[in-house]
Design a protein around this motif. Structure first.
Motif, PDB file in Angstrom:
ATOM      1  N   TYR A   7       0.729  -1.158   0.184  1.00  0.00           N
ATOM      2  CA  TYR A   7       0.037  -0.094   0.165  1.00  0.00           C
ATOM      3  C   TYR A   7       0.816   1.218   0.073  1.00  0.00           C
ATOM      4  O   TYR A   7       0.608   2.254  -0.702  1.00  0.00           O
ATOM      5  CB  TYR A   7      -1.039  -0.097   1.199  1.00  0.00           C
ATOM      6  CG  TYR A   7      -2.124  -1.051   1.116  1.00  0.00           C
ATOM      7  CD1 TYR A   7      -3.197  -0.914   0.145  1.00  0.00           C
ATOM      8  CD2 TYR A   7      -2.112  -2.178   1.895  1.00  0.00           C
ATOM      9  CE1 TYR A   7      -3.849  -1.769  -0.028  1.00  0.00           C
ATOM     10  CE2 TYR A   7      -3.238  -3.034   1.778  1.00  0.00           C
ATOM     11  CZ  TYR A   7      -4.085  -3.020   0.670  1.00  0.00           C
ATOM     12  OH  TYR A   7      -5.017  -3.752   0.617  1.00  0.00           O
ATOM     13  N   ILE A  49      -7.344   7.626  -1.551  1.00  0.00           N
ATOM     14  CA  ILE A  49      -7.430   6.468  -2.164  1.00  0.00           C
ATOM     15  C   ILE A  49      -6.744   5.187  -1.684  1.00  0.00           C
ATOM     16  O   ILE A  49      -7.678   4.015  -1.859  1.00  0.00           O
ATOM     17  CB  ILE A  49      -6.807   6.670  -3.892  1.00  0.00           C
ATOM     18  CG1 ILE A  49      -7.466   7.870  -4.428  1.00  0.00           C
ATOM     19  CG2 ILE A  49      -6.845   5.471  -4.640  1.00  0.00           C
ATOM     20  CD1 ILE A  49      -6.993   8.191  -5.590  1.00  0.00           C
ATOM     21  N   VAL A  53      -9.154   2.189  -0.944  1.00  0.00           N
ATOM     22  CA  VAL A  53      -8.640   0.725  -1.547  1.00  0.00           C
ATOM     23  C   VAL A  53      -8.357  -0.427  -0.373  1.00  0.00           C
ATOM     24  O   VAL A  53      -8.748  -1.589  -0.433  1.00  0.00           O
ATOM     25  CB  VAL A  53      -7.328   0.747  -2.482  1.00  0.00           C
ATOM     26  CG1 VAL A  53      -6.693  -0.627  -3.082  1.00  0.00           C
ATOM     27  CG2 VAL A  53      -7.891   1.664  -3.604  1.00  0.00           C
ATOM     28  N   THR A  56     -11.568  -1.441   0.816  1.00  0.00           N
ATOM     29  CA  THR A  56     -12.266  -2.212  -0.030  1.00  0.00           C
ATOM     30  C   THR A  56     -11.687  -3.839   0.014  1.00  0.00           C
ATOM     31  O   THR A  56     -12.275  -4.811   0.027  1.00  0.00           O
ATOM     32  CB  THR A  56     -11.934  -1.671  -1.471  1.00  0.00           C
ATOM     33  OG1 THR A  56     -12.637  -0.451  -1.506  1.00  0.00           O
ATOM     34  CG2 THR A  56     -12.683  -2.469  -2.732  1.00  0.00           C
ATOM     35  N   HIS A  57     -10.391  -3.617   0.183  1.00  0.00           N
ATOM     36  CA  HIS A  57      -9.676  -5.347   0.297  1.00  0.00           C
ATOM     37  C   HIS A  57      -9.958  -5.948   1.463  1.00  0.00           C
ATOM     38  O   HIS A  57      -9.846  -7.318   1.615  1.00  0.00           O
ATOM     39  CB  HIS A  57      -7.993  -4.989   0.065  1.00  0.00           C
ATOM     40  CG  HIS A  57      -7.587  -4.732  -1.136  1.00  0.00           C
ATOM     41  ND1 HIS A  57      -6.421  -4.465  -1.746  1.00  0.00           N
ATOM     42  CD2 HIS A  57      -8.382  -4.412  -2.270  1.00  0.00           C
ATOM     43  CE1 HIS A  57      -6.318  -4.051  -2.859  1.00  0.00           C
ATOM     44  NE2 HIS A  57      -7.488  -4.249  -3.286  1.00  0.00           N
ATOM     45  N   LEU A  67     -13.287  -6.617  -7.766  1.00  0.00           N
ATOM     46  CA  LEU A  67     -12.427  -5.891  -7.041  1.00  0.00           C
ATOM     47  C   LEU A  67     -11.797  -4.715  -8.003  1.00  0.00           C
ATOM     48  O   LEU A  67     -11.670  -3.455  -7.086  1.00  0.00           O
ATOM     49  CB  LEU A  67     -11.270  -6.708  -6.529  1.00  0.00           C
ATOM     50  CG  LEU A  67     -10.373  -6.178  -5.612  1.00  0.00           C
ATOM     51  CD1 LEU A  67     -10.916  -5.755  -4.410  1.00  0.00           C
ATOM     52  CD2 LEU A  67      -9.217  -7.319  -5.187  1.00  0.00           C
ATOM     53  N   ARG A  68     -11.460  -4.812  -9.046  1.00  0.00           N
ATOM     54  CA  ARG A  68     -10.659  -3.672  -9.776  1.00  0.00           C
ATOM     55  C   ARG A  68     -11.602  -2.480  -9.961  1.00  0.00           C
ATOM     56  O   ARG A  68     -11.475  -1.485 -10.068  1.00  0.00           O
ATOM     57  CB  ARG A  68     -10.160  -4.190 -11.173  1.00  0.00           C
ATOM     58  CG  ARG A  68      -9.142  -5.240 -10.864  1.00  0.00           C
ATOM     59  CD  ARG A  68      -7.809  -4.622 -10.434  1.00  0.00           C
ATOM     60  NE  ARG A  68      -6.828  -5.459 -10.341  1.00  0.00           N
ATOM     61  CZ  ARG A  68      -6.304  -5.957  -9.122  1.00  0.00           C
ATOM     62  NH1 ARG A  68      -6.635  -5.040  -7.931  1.00  0.00           N
ATOM     63  NH2 ARG A  68      -5.290  -6.533  -8.891  1.00  0.00           N
ATOM     64  N   GLU A  71     -12.224  -0.758  -6.804  1.00  0.00           N
ATOM     65  CA  GLU A  71     -10.919   0.136  -6.553  1.00  0.00           C
ATOM     66  C   GLU A  71     -10.915   1.332  -7.512  1.00  0.00           C
ATOM     67  O   GLU A  71     -10.803   2.488  -7.480  1.00  0.00           O
ATOM     68  CB  GLU A  71      -9.767  -0.570  -7.312  1.00  0.00           C
ATOM     69  CG  GLU A  71      -9.225  -1.599  -6.007  1.00  0.00           C
ATOM     70  CD  GLU A  71      -8.029  -2.606  -6.566  1.00  0.00           C
ATOM     71  OE1 GLU A  71      -7.765  -3.141  -5.654  1.00  0.00           O
ATOM     72  OE2 GLU A  71      -7.746  -2.525  -7.440  1.00  0.00           O
ATOM     73  N   ASP A  74     -13.373   3.569  -6.009  1.00  0.00           N
ATOM     74  CA  ASP A  74     -12.636   4.269  -4.984  1.00  0.00           C
ATOM     75  C   ASP A  74     -11.912   5.367  -5.430  1.00  0.00           C
ATOM     76  O   ASP A  74     -11.899   6.641  -4.811  1.00  0.00           O
ATOM     77  CB  ASP A  74     -11.607   3.427  -4.122  1.00  0.00           C
ATOM     78  CG  ASP A  74     -12.288   2.145  -3.411  1.00  0.00           C
ATOM     79  OD1 ASP A  74     -13.467   2.335  -3.344  1.00  0.00           O
ATOM     80  OD2 ASP A  74     -11.704   1.292  -3.332  1.00  0.00           O
ATOM     81  N   VAL A  75     -11.240   5.334  -6.471  1.00  0.00           N
ATOM     82  CA  VAL A  75     -10.261   6.460  -7.248  1.00  0.00           C
ATOM     83  C   VAL A  75     -11.151   7.515  -7.409  1.00  0.00           C
ATOM     84  O   VAL A  75     -11.256   8.615  -6.998  1.00  0.00           O
ATOM     85  CB  VAL A  75      -9.733   5.914  -8.461  1.00  0.00           C
ATOM     86  CG1 VAL A  75      -9.083   7.055  -9.292  1.00  0.00           C
ATOM     87  CG2 VAL A  75      -8.589   4.801  -7.903  1.00  0.00           C
ATOM     88  N   TYR A 107      -4.244   5.035 -12.007  1.00  0.00           N
ATOM     89  CA  TYR A 107      -4.518   3.826 -11.442  1.00  0.00           C
ATOM     90  C   TYR A 107      -4.005   2.700 -12.250  1.00  0.00           C
ATOM     91  O   TYR A 107      -3.430   1.812 -11.884  1.00  0.00           O
ATOM     92  CB  TYR A 107      -6.020   3.893 -11.220  1.00  0.00           C
ATOM     93  CG  TYR A 107      -6.790   2.425 -10.882  1.00  0.00           C
ATOM     94  CD1 TYR A 107      -6.621   2.108  -9.615  1.00  0.00           C
ATOM     95  CD2 TYR A 107      -6.993   1.522 -11.758  1.00  0.00           C
ATOM     96  CE1 TYR A 107      -6.988   0.749  -9.238  1.00  0.00           C
ATOM     97  CE2 TYR A 107      -7.477   0.278 -11.633  1.00  0.00           C
ATOM     98  CZ  TYR A 107      -7.320  -0.051 -10.133  1.00  0.00           C
ATOM     99  OH  TYR A 107      -7.684  -1.464  -9.753  1.00  0.00           O
ATOM    100  N   ILE A 111      -1.482  -0.155 -11.186  1.00  0.00           N
ATOM    101  CA  ILE A 111      -1.631  -1.376 -10.977  1.00  0.00           C
ATOM    102  C   ILE A 111      -0.328  -2.280 -11.854  1.00  0.00           C
ATOM    103  O   ILE A 111      -0.086  -3.263 -11.693  1.00  0.00           O
ATOM    104  CB  ILE A 111      -2.978  -1.962 -11.791  1.00  0.00           C
ATOM    105  CG1 ILE A 111      -4.019  -1.312 -10.762  1.00  0.00           C
ATOM    106  CG2 ILE A 111      -3.202  -3.137 -11.984  1.00  0.00           C
ATOM    107  CD1 ILE A 111      -4.113  -2.013  -9.565  1.00  0.00           C
TER     108      ILE A 111
END
Length: 139
Positions: A7, A49, A53, A56-57, A67-68, A71, A74-75, A107, A111
């Motif tokens: 993170y 962010i 995230v 969220t995880h 999940l993506r 995310e 979230d962004v 993002y 990734i």
């Protein structure tokens, strides 16, 4: 500890690339000039962010696509929320679209860098395992 490092590194990558994008668009006179207030706001966005995230995880989501998508949500939520609270940009469709597109591009870069780091770690781990197997079979 690995997750914490993950993170932190993702946050650093996000902050770096969002700063580069902002600076680029500032030089092109699309955004106002970069100053200390903007840099602090971008740091808050990056931290926000990453924190969202992280939260969220914590949910037991097994589907990587879902999940993506969460995310990405979230962004967008953090960018628009912090942008609104700190009056970082005008809230019209063209500016919001541009800012969200830059956020999503950042993002994707985060990734990608994370994926490359994970692949590199996997190669190193597999090399160690292979050496261990060879040394065990030689004994």
């Amino acid at each position: 500890m690995y997750r914490f490092k993950h993170y932190i590194s993702a946050g650093c990558i996000a902050f770096t690339f969002s700063s580069i994008f902002y600076l680029l668009f500032s030089l092109l006179h699309i955004f106002p000039p970069m100053d200390a207030k903007i840099v602090v706001n971008m740091l808050l966005i990056s931290i926000g962010i990453i924190y969202l995230v992280f939260l969220t995880h914590l949910f037991p989501i097994r589907n990587p696509l879902l999940l993506r998508l969460l995310e990405l949500f979230d962004v967008v939520i953090v960018i628009l929320g912090v942008g609104l609270v700190f009056n970082m940009f005008p809230f019209n469709w063209s500016t919001i679209s541009f800012v969200v597109a830059i956020g999503l591009l950042t993002y994707i870069i985060v990734i990608s860098f994370t994926f490359m780091g994970n692949q590199s770690s996997a190669v190193q781990i597999n090399a160690v395992i292979s050496r261990e197997k060879r040394s065990d079979s030689n004994e």
